[in-house]
Each structure stands twice: as C-alpha cells, then as structure tokens.
Design a protein around this motif. Sequence first.
Motif, PDB file in Angstrom:
ATOM      1  N   VAL A 121     -11.905   8.605  -7.232  1.00  0.00           N
ATOM      2  CA  VAL A 121     -11.402   9.818  -7.881  1.00  0.00           C
ATOM      3  C   VAL A 121     -11.636   9.738  -9.395  1.00  0.00           C
ATOM      4  O   VAL A 121     -11.967  10.739 -10.033  1.00  0.00           O
ATOM      5  N   THR A 122     -11.523   8.549  -9.952  1.00  0.00           N
ATOM      6  CA  THR A 122     -11.792   8.381 -11.392  1.00  0.00           C
ATOM      7  C   THR A 122     -13.209   8.821 -11.740  1.00  0.00           C
ATOM      8  O   THR A 122     -13.431   9.528 -12.725  1.00  0.00           O
ATOM      9  N   ASP A 166      -7.667   0.664  -4.150  1.00  0.00           N
ATOM     10  CA  ASP A 166      -8.535   0.448  -5.313  1.00  0.00           C
ATOM     11  C   ASP A 166      -9.797   1.301  -5.221  1.00  0.00           C
ATOM     12  O   ASP A 166     -10.190   1.948  -6.196  1.00  0.00           O
ATOM     13  N   ARG A 204      -9.000   4.950  -5.821  1.00  0.00           N
ATOM     14  CA  ARG A 204      -8.706   5.233  -7.227  1.00  0.00           C
ATOM     15  C   ARG A 204      -9.986   5.200  -8.065  1.00  0.00           C
ATOM     16  O   ARG A 204     -10.166   6.014  -8.968  1.00  0.00           O
ATOM     17  N   ASN A 205     -10.881   4.265  -7.763  1.00  0.00           N
ATOM     18  CA  ASN A 205     -12.203   4.263  -8.411  1.00  0.00           C
ATOM     19  C   ASN A 205     -12.928   5.567  -8.122  1.00  0.00           C
ATOM     20  O   ASN A 205     -13.520   6.182  -9.021  1.00  0.00           O
ATOM     21  N   ALA A 235     -16.066  -1.146  -8.195  1.00  0.00           N
ATOM     22  CA  ALA A 235     -15.649  -0.592  -9.499  1.00  0.00           C
ATOM     23  C   ALA A 235     -16.804  -0.654 -10.486  1.00  0.00           C
ATOM     24  O   ALA A 235     -17.109   0.328 -11.176  1.00  0.00           O
TER      25      ALA A 235
END
Lengths: 186, 186
Positions: free
Chosen positions: A38-39, A32, A35-36, A173
Amino acid sequence: MKPRALALLHYPVLDRRGDLVASAVTNLDLHDLARNAVTFGWDRFYVVTPIEEQRRLAERIRDHWCRGFGADYNPHRKKALELIEILPDLETAIGDWEKHSGETVVPVLTGASVRGGISCEQCLEMNHRQPLLLLFGTGWGLAPSLYQHGWPALEPIRGKGAYNHLPVRSAAAIIMDRLSGSARCP
Amino acid sequence: MKPRALALLHYPVLDRRGDLVASAVTNLDLHDLARNAVTFGWDRFYVVTPIEEQRRLAERIRDHWCRGFGADYNPHRKKALELIEILPDLETAIGDWEKHSGETVVPVLTGASVRGGISCEQCLEMNHRQPLLLLFGTGWGLAPSLYQHGWPALEPIRGKGAYNHLPVRSAAAIIMDRLSGSARCP
C-alpha cells in the motif's frame, strides 16, 4: 505504469535441506508485505498456499484487521490488509490478475540465488508495457520448477559481502522501493 | 566509509495514542534487522530496552542462535545475530559505539513523521567523516524528546501516496539498501 501485484508463495518452495515443501504462513509476512504494497501503490497481494487450514489462518488474520476488532483499532492496517487475496495456487493467482488487469501476465521471479536476471530498470520497462506480478518465495526460496517456465527473474539484492540470506520481508521491501523510482543515494 | 551501527529503541517511543511507552521486543525485529545489517556490512546492532525481563528475552533469542541449538541448525543466522548488543538505554549504546569506533558519535534519527531531514547522500557524507549510529523506533516511533538533542534526522521514505505506516523492519531494510550505494533504478 501498468498495475502491480505481488504473490507470496508457500508452495512450491524449498526448505533448508533443499527439499520441496509447503511452508507455513507467517503472520508478520502478511502485515509487512501488505504495508509495503500500500505504501508503494501496488494493487494486490496474493498469499498462495495449497493447504486449506493455512488459507483459513491467513483469512482469519486478514479478516480480523479488515472486518473484525482490528478494523476499528487500526484503520491503517485495514487499508493494507485489504490488498490481500488468499488463493490455493499460482495458476489461480495469475488468472485472477489477468482478469483484474485485463491483460496477459508474465510473472517475474525473485530469489537470492538467481544468476544473471533482469535489472530493476528492465523490470520497470516491462511494467510500462504489461501488468507486473512479482513472485516471492517463503522458506529457502522458490522451487526450481518455477524457473522452467521461461519467466524472467529479477537480479538478486547484493549486499557488501557474500551473505545472501535476507528475510523475504526485507527483500520485498527493498525491491518495491527500488521499483518505486524514488530519489536514490549515489 | 567509517563503521556503521543501528539501534532499535523500545524506549522512549510512542504508542498509537501518542503516549510515551516502553514497547515489547519482537522476535522477528531482531532477526530481520540483524540479517539486514550483516547483508549490508554494518558492524553492530543495538537492541535497547530499559526492561530487564525484555533484555533477558532478547538475550535468550540471540544466544539460542549464537551458542545454542540454533548455531548448528543455521550458521547463517548465527552470523547475523552475533551483531546484536542488548543494552538498557541509548546513552550506553552511544558510549559503547564511541568506545568501539574510537570516535565521537552523533546519532541519526529515523521516523515516518520527520519533516525535512537530511538526505541519504548527506547521511553518507556524514558517514565518510564519522561513525554512523542510526536510530529506529518501535511502536509508533521515536519519542519527541529524542528530537531535542539537535541530532540530524533522515528524511522519511516516501511511497506513492499519503500512506506512511511502514513496519520498522521494512523501513530499516530500505534505508540500509539506500545507504549501500547499490546500483539503483531510475
């Protein structure tokens, strides 16, 4: 904006009784937060644990998705997990981030029990001048010793009531979104 | 503001190949979304799956933390997981939410591939007039059939680049924070 990194600390952190512990690596934390990262265009994600077996576990997870079966199965996941660096302690992470960014790094602490603390705006202003290294604690949060360095701490996420037990996955996030400067609700 | 609920759909959703599937319940989805919901003052969290064994699994998880050993071990977790209602389909969730709120419910879809979509402000305006039911998809997102009801969809979370593969746990945390109207970064 200067480069940005986050570190997920498994030590020194507190457990539910307030005792100092090394917490266990959680598979979904790695996925998680990567992914946060790189986003929102962050550059590096340090996974910090002093326990060698836990570092090996984290490496196996990362390498499965970056080099193993997972790399073909899901290239999006590869792109995220490639940001992960697994290190034994925070000092090494700070050193690596200073080497990578070529500048002095002052970490910024996060935690639900921070009193006062700097705002997102202040953190963004800092990040205009210097690389960011945002520290997240697992378990019941970063140990008090980390607050004795004089490092700034980010003001906690406030919800509607007194409940302040967000998962580190959610807190990270939300903070990374808040620091992204996206269009916001009133 | 009228009451707010979210629903995590395990069907109808897509898998990585774009096929229609019923996805598996993920323990941490239940914990994370419930903790987000109680933090931001949401009233109910529907976990929707047509598979009876999966509903039983979700019930075991919830009941462990709400009535079993976990309720004493961690009362904060109990407070979060008490928001969970486990139901076989979306229609039943809409019906339950209409009964609970006493008003007609128009669900709002979420998804990384939504084109256009309503803004957070527009969603908040809607929520001033009527109860909110925000739908999140597991797997690779809500199935196209859900977009054929004419229900509004929330504009996706945009990061820094083209990467749009946030975990549903992160997306839900960010959206619930954005809809909380907290003080924001510029």
